[in-house]
Write a protein that holds these residues in place. Structure first.
Motif, short mmCIF file in Angstrom:
data_model
loop_
_atom_site.label_atom_id
_atom_site.label_comp_id
_atom_site.label_asym_id
_atom_site.label_seq_id
_atom_site.Cartn_x
_atom_site.Cartn_y
_atom_site.Cartn_z
N MET A 165 3.36 2.38 4.35
CA MET A 165 2.71 3.68 4.51
C MET A 165 1.22 3.56 4.17
N GLU A 166 0.37 3.95 5.11
CA GLU A 166 -1.06 3.79 4.92
C GLU A 166 -1.62 4.83 3.94
N LYS A 167 -2.59 4.41 3.17
CA LYS A 167 -3.23 5.30 2.20
C LYS A 167 -3.90 6.48 2.90
N SER A 168 -4.40 6.23 4.11
CA SER A 168 -5.08 7.29 4.84
C SER A 168 -4.14 8.45 5.15
N PHE A 169 -2.85 8.13 5.39
CA PHE A 169 -1.87 9.19 5.65
C PHE A 169 -1.69 10.05 4.41
N ILE A 170 -1.47 9.41 3.27
CA ILE A 170 -1.27 10.15 2.02
C ILE A 170 -2.53 10.93 1.64
N ASN A 171 -3.69 10.33 1.80
CA ASN A 171 -4.93 11.03 1.48
C ASN A 171 -5.12 12.26 2.37
N GLY A 172 -4.80 12.10 3.65
CA GLY A 172 -4.89 13.23 4.57
C GLY A 172 -3.91 14.32 4.21
N LEU A 173 -2.71 13.91 3.82
CA LEU A 173 -1.67 14.86 3.44
C LEU A 173 -2.08 15.64 2.18
N LYS A 174 -2.64 14.94 1.22
CA LYS A 174 -3.09 15.60 -0.01
C LYS A 174 -4.13 16.67 0.29
#
Length: 339
Positions: A1-10
């Motif tokens: 899971m890419e960090k960009s996905f989690i950062n965008g989700l946050k």
């Protein structure tokens, strides 16, 4: 899971939002388990959340925590349309093509809500703003576990854990499919520690068959045939056979897997007549290198995973059987050289 996905989700979840969570049509254990788990997670943070299913689902999944609050488009279309139109965020779980929600696809395309796709099937469409797609994962439920853990590892509770356990268990064939990894088992171990009762969940899903369902299984197995000279079996169920056993949605779940119990068989198919929809529903399961995903896409307007896929035919049951056998013989030299 890419960090960009989690950062965008946050960023999208930083303030309270109106959220819709949507599984595919005819949702299975993974689709419902993942959507309900995400729902239980998000409501802890003052979001307004609605889980919407395109239609109804099997009774053996109706014990899942929060299931009674699911809105079904087939039962309340006006309310569902309003909720989707009002949504700030729309999570699409366990599907990667808008065709999988059928009548709701047009509504999703028009919606101004930000779409977030989380899914483990192959060949995703590009319809979402944020995408977490990983075909190597055992299930969407295992992916949701990773998402929750990354967002707030202290937010897990018994409801979330039970939903995720059910989703992972059903989509891995009780942890028997090749997609089940050591990490999957570690996830399951953690979910048990968090309150999921594995024995109870297994009993509710697999050991609650009606007498008529077992009769239908008997008919299905008696209809099983092997394609001559090949490690392939197929089963059929016509409308009359279904009605004779008081068929209900979900009664044939898992029937296709029985074909792989036979020694030497690497590909099993079931074809089920649905006269009300004017089509034959098909499920494919395989072992080893034979890709039922490729087979379903090439011949039966379907797809899914390497070893588990679905498809459909608009021809009669008899003609579908003929088409199936012809397709198998067409690719037999490529995939079944040993004959």
């Amino acid at each position: 899971m890419e960090k960009s996905f989690i950062n965008g989700l946050k960023k999208h979840l930083a303030s309270p939002k109106k959220i819709v969570i949507l599984p595919h049509r005819n949702p299975d254990g993974d689709a419902l388990g993942s959507t309900l788990a995400l729902n239980h997670f998000l409501i802890q943070f003052k979001h307004t959340v609605n889980v919407i299913s395109p239609n109804d689902y099997p009774s053996f999944l109706k014990w899942l925590p929060g299931e009674s609050n699911i809105l079904k488009y087939s039962h309340a279309p006006s309310k569902v349309r309003r909720k989707i139109n009002e949504a700030d965020l729309i999570f699409t779980l366990d599907f990667n093509s808008l065709s999988r929600v059928e009548d709701l696809s047009g509504l999703l395309k028009k919606s101004k809500g930000i779409k977030i796709m989380i899914d483990h099937h192959e060949s995703p469409e590009n319809f979402a703003t944020l995408n977490y797609s990983d075909p190597s994962m055992s299930s969407t439920s295992e992916m949701i576990y990773k998402v929750i853990k990354a967002l707030d590892r202290n937010a897990f509770n018994k409801k979330i854990s039970s939903c995720l356990y059910a989703g992972i268990m059903t989509d891995t064939g009780s942890f028997s499919y090749p997609s089940t990894t050591s990490e999957t088992h570690l996830t399951i171990s953690h979910l048990i520690d968090l309150g999921a009762d594995g024995a109870d969940i297994h009993q509710k899903i697999y050991d609650s068959s009606s007498f008529s369902r077992l009769k239908l299984l008997g008919i299905t197995l008696s209809n099983m045939k092997q394609v001559k000279g090949l490690p392939v079996v197929y089963m059929t169920l016509n409308e009359k056979e279904l009605l004779s056993c008081n068929f209900r949605k979900g009664d044939t779940e898992g029937f296709v897997n029985y074909g792989l119990n036979l020694k030497g068989i690497v590909f099993s198919c079931i074809m089920i007549e649905n006269s009300s929809e004017g089509k034959i529903k098909m499920s494919f399961r395989s072992q080893g290198d034979f890709s039922v995903n490729y087979f379903a896409k090439t011949y039966f307007n379907g797809g899914g995973h390497q070893n588990a896929s679905g498809g459909m035919s608009l021809e009669s049951l008899e003609n579908t059987v003929i088409k199936f056998k012809n397709a198998i013989y067409e690719i037999s030299d490529q995939f079944f050289k040993s004959g």
